[in-house]
Enzyme design. Structure first.
Site, PDB file in Angstrom:
ATOM      1  N   TYR A 176       0.822  -1.212   0.000  1.00 13.19           N
ATOM      2  CA  TYR A 176       0.000   0.000   0.000  1.00 13.19           C
ATOM      3  C   TYR A 176       0.857   1.264   0.000  1.00 13.19           C
ATOM      4  O   TYR A 176       0.421   2.311  -0.472  1.00 13.19           O
ATOM      5  CB  TYR A 176      -0.923   0.032   1.223  1.00 13.19           C
ATOM      6  CG  TYR A 176      -2.274  -0.590   1.004  1.00 13.19           C
ATOM      7  CD1 TYR A 176      -2.395  -1.908   0.583  1.00 13.19           C
ATOM      8  CD2 TYR A 176      -3.438   0.140   1.220  1.00 13.19           C
ATOM      9  CE1 TYR A 176      -3.644  -2.480   0.398  1.00 13.19           C
ATOM     10  CE2 TYR A 176      -4.688  -0.429   1.033  1.00 13.19           C
ATOM     11  CZ  TYR A 176      -4.779  -1.737   0.622  1.00 13.19           C
ATOM     12  OH  TYR A 176      -6.015  -2.297   0.438  1.00 13.19           O
ATOM     13  N   LYS A 183       2.807 -15.245   1.560  1.00  7.23           N
ATOM     14  CA  LYS A 183       3.123 -16.072   0.395  1.00  7.23           C
ATOM     15  C   LYS A 183       4.632 -16.322   0.397  1.00  7.23           C
ATOM     16  O   LYS A 183       5.372 -15.886  -0.496  1.00  7.23           O
ATOM     17  CB  LYS A 183       2.677 -15.365  -0.895  1.00  7.23           C
ATOM     18  CG  LYS A 183       1.173 -15.432  -1.156  1.00  7.23           C
ATOM     19  CD  LYS A 183       0.702 -16.800  -1.641  1.00  7.23           C
ATOM     20  CE  LYS A 183       1.118 -17.052  -3.082  1.00  7.23           C
ATOM     21  NZ  LYS A 183       0.647 -18.407  -3.525  1.00  7.23           N
ATOM     22  N   ASP A 214      -3.259 -17.762  -0.071  1.00  5.52           N
ATOM     23  CA  ASP A 214      -4.293 -18.325  -0.953  1.00  5.52           C
ATOM     24  C   ASP A 214      -4.981 -19.503  -0.274  1.00  5.52           C
ATOM     25  O   ASP A 214      -6.202 -19.661  -0.336  1.00  5.52           O
ATOM     26  CB  ASP A 214      -3.710 -18.720  -2.325  1.00  5.52           C
ATOM     27  CG  ASP A 214      -2.502 -19.636  -2.236  1.00  5.52           C
ATOM     28  OD1 ASP A 214      -1.907 -19.760  -1.137  1.00  5.52           O
ATOM     29  OD2 ASP A 214      -2.141 -20.245  -3.267  1.00  5.52           O
ATOM     30  N   ASP A 248      -6.543  -7.029   3.631  1.00 10.80           N
ATOM     31  CA  ASP A 248      -7.658  -6.349   2.970  1.00 10.80           C
ATOM     32  C   ASP A 248      -8.588  -7.388   2.341  1.00 10.80           C
ATOM     33  O   ASP A 248      -9.811  -7.342   2.505  1.00 10.80           O
ATOM     34  CB  ASP A 248      -7.110  -5.391   1.910  1.00 10.80           C
ATOM     35  CG  ASP A 248      -8.205  -4.600   1.214  1.00 10.80           C
ATOM     36  OD1 ASP A 248      -9.109  -4.106   1.909  1.00 10.80           O
ATOM     37  OD2 ASP A 248      -8.164  -4.483  -0.027  1.00 10.80           O
ATOM     38  N   ASP A 299     -12.448  -8.957   3.824  1.00 11.77           N
ATOM     39  CA  ASP A 299     -13.704  -8.881   3.064  1.00 11.77           C
ATOM     40  C   ASP A 299     -14.341 -10.266   2.976  1.00 11.77           C
ATOM     41  O   ASP A 299     -15.560 -10.418   3.092  1.00 11.77           O
ATOM     42  CB  ASP A 299     -13.460  -8.372   1.630  1.00 11.77           C
ATOM     43  CG  ASP A 299     -13.718  -6.869   1.499  1.00 11.77           C
ATOM     44  OD1 ASP A 299     -13.538  -6.151   2.499  1.00 11.77           O
ATOM     45  OD2 ASP A 299     -14.096  -6.418   0.396  1.00 11.77           O
TER      46      ASP A 299
HETATM   47  C1  IPM Z   1     -10.512  -1.122   3.646  1.00 15.89           C
HETATM   48  C2  IPM Z   1     -10.726  -0.405   2.340  1.00 15.89           C
HETATM   49  C3  IPM Z   1      -9.551   0.531   2.108  1.00 15.89           C
HETATM   50  C4  IPM Z   1      -8.318  -0.333   1.937  1.00 15.89           C
HETATM   51  C5  IPM Z   1      -9.707   1.510   0.948  1.00 15.89           C
HETATM   52  C6  IPM Z   1     -10.977   2.332   1.053  1.00 15.89           C
HETATM   53  C7  IPM Z   1      -8.508   2.415   0.830  1.00 15.89           C
HETATM   54  O1  IPM Z   1     -10.914  -1.311   1.320  1.00 15.89           O
HETATM   55  O2  IPM Z   1     -10.387  -0.439   4.683  1.00 15.89           O
HETATM   56  O3  IPM Z   1     -10.483  -2.346   3.658  1.00 15.89           O
HETATM   57  O4  IPM Z   1      -8.017  -0.838   0.847  1.00 15.89           O
HETATM   58  O5  IPM Z   1      -7.607  -0.506   2.934  1.00 15.89           O
HETATM   59 MN    MN Z   2     -11.006  -3.399   1.972  1.00 15.83          MN
END
Ligand code: IPM
Ligand code: MN
Length: 370
Positions: free
Chosen positions: A143, A194, A227, A251, A255
């Site tokens: 990042y 990884k 993975d 990240d 999700d």
């Molecule tokens: C998260 C989001 C952020 C990230 C974005 C909005 C920059 O997806 O907090 O997970 O990628 O970290």
């Molecule tokens: Mn995210």
């Protein structure tokens, strides 16, 4: 609490302001019904800040965040700002906050509330009772790594570059957060990287193992390729207790973990810096869901991830464990009553708007906590 805690609200874009309004009502309920005082101020972040000031975060707002005891953040981004230069995009506002506040440890708990086990896209017998904590490194890795950019080569082809880079101290400090959390949970950490293809992953694995051997021999540590971790999360998520991983894998895996709980609209997070002499950490709390521009402004957003993020603030920044428990109980109870925003709607349940969900939370707080 001796003096008023300073809380900065940054609602941001899209559904951010809607969900933050409900979290604010919960905080204000605590002020009225507990001997607590919060000094709440609000600021602009993301596209909202860009529209007003031409930047996704002003220096003044950055300063207010540094000065706050805790920041509650909504969400940023939307199609309106997609064409902007990278440095001006709404997301940069959030990334600047994380970096300058040095919020290296991002805690993303994925908990399946009993009432929502059926709402998950996975079978209830796979997810019921799930309680995992993802610890995502938040201020390093790809990042922020240099070099980065898009360049044009001599032959006219373009090349996009990002750099995955981690140093020993960056790995050590986030690993410690994972081990400390594990000690208060089931005592198990799984580290994901990884190492089979990336040198930074080899270093990650070695350093996490060393920290465990030297400082946390009582905690069980396993290593998994990221993975495989993604696959195991949908195959048998309850095998995990704490997952420690880097910024990008965290990240993605968070999700994925969010969907196990029924909806991205349920997952809160805490981003923490290092503890000072008083044991205080800089901290920002935010729902994991994004700005969801497609449903913004229509009262469809689920405020529960933001409210649960507020609960994490009470717990981690202000040591208000019983108030945090109260907030968690109110959330659990409104779900048991069958109230659902559209993202977690199921047959036979009662569909409610964002603010009606807020009303129900206040009713529950009155019932359980007054
Ligand atoms: C998260 C989001 C952020 C990230 C974005 C909005 C920059 O997806 O907090 O997970 O990628 O970290
Ligand atoms: Mn995210």
């Amino acid at each position: 609490m001796a003096s008023n805690e300073k809380v900065l609200f940054l609602p941001g874009d899209g559904i951010g302001p809607e969900v933050m309004a409900e979290a604010r009502r919960v905080l204000e309920w605590l002020e009225s019904n507990r001997a607590l005082g919060f000094d709440i101020t609000e600021g602009l972040a993301g596209g909202a800040s860009y529209d007003a000031h031409g930047v996704p975060l002003t220096d003044d707002t950055m300063e207010a965040a540094m000065d706050a005891d805790a920041v509650l953040f909504g969400s940023v981004g939307g199609p309106k700002w997609e064409g902007l230069d990278f440095s001006l995009k709404p997301e940069r506002g959030l990334l600047r906050l994380r970096k300058e506040m040095d919020l290296f440890a991002n805690l993303r708990p994925a908990i399946v509330f009993d009432a929502l086990a059926e709402a998950s896209t996975l079978k209830p017998e796979i997810v019921s009772g799930l309680d995992i904590m993802i610890v995502r490194e938040l201020t390093g890795g790809i990042y922020y790594g240099e070099p980065r950019g898009i360049e044009t080569l001599e032959n006219g082809a373009r090349r996009g570059i990002n750099t995955q880079v981690y140093t020993t101290p960056e790995i050590e400090r986030v690993a410690r957060v994972g081990f400390e959390l594990a000690r208060k949970r089931q005592g198990r950490v799984c580290s994901a990287e990884k190492a089979n293809v990336m040198e930074s992953g080899v270093l990650w694995r070695e350093e996490v193992q060393r920290v465990r051997d030297e400082e946390y021999p009582d905690v069980e540590l396993t290593h998994m390729y990221a993975d495989n971790a993604a696959m195991q999360l949908v195959r048998d998520p309850r095998q995990f207790d704490v997952i420690v991983t880097d910024n990008l894998f965290g990240d993605i895996l968070s999700d994925e973990a969010a969907m196990l709980t029924g909806s991205l609209g349920m997952l809160p997070s805490a981003s923490l810096g290092a503890a000072d002499d008083m044991g205080r950490r800089r901290a920002l709390y935010e729902p994991v869901h994004g700005s969801a521009p497609d449903i913004a402004g229509r009262g469809l957003a689920n405020p529960l991830a933001c409210v649960l993020s507020l609960g994490m603030m009470l717990r981690y920044s202000f040591d208000l464990g019983s108030e945090a428990d109260l907030v968690d109980t109110a959330v659990s109870n409104v779900l048991s009553e069958g109230l659902r925003t559209t993202d977690i709607m199921q047959p036979g349940k009662t569909g409610v708007s964002t603010s009606a969900m807020g009303d129900a939370l206040i009713r529950e707080l009155d019932k359980v906590g007054a």
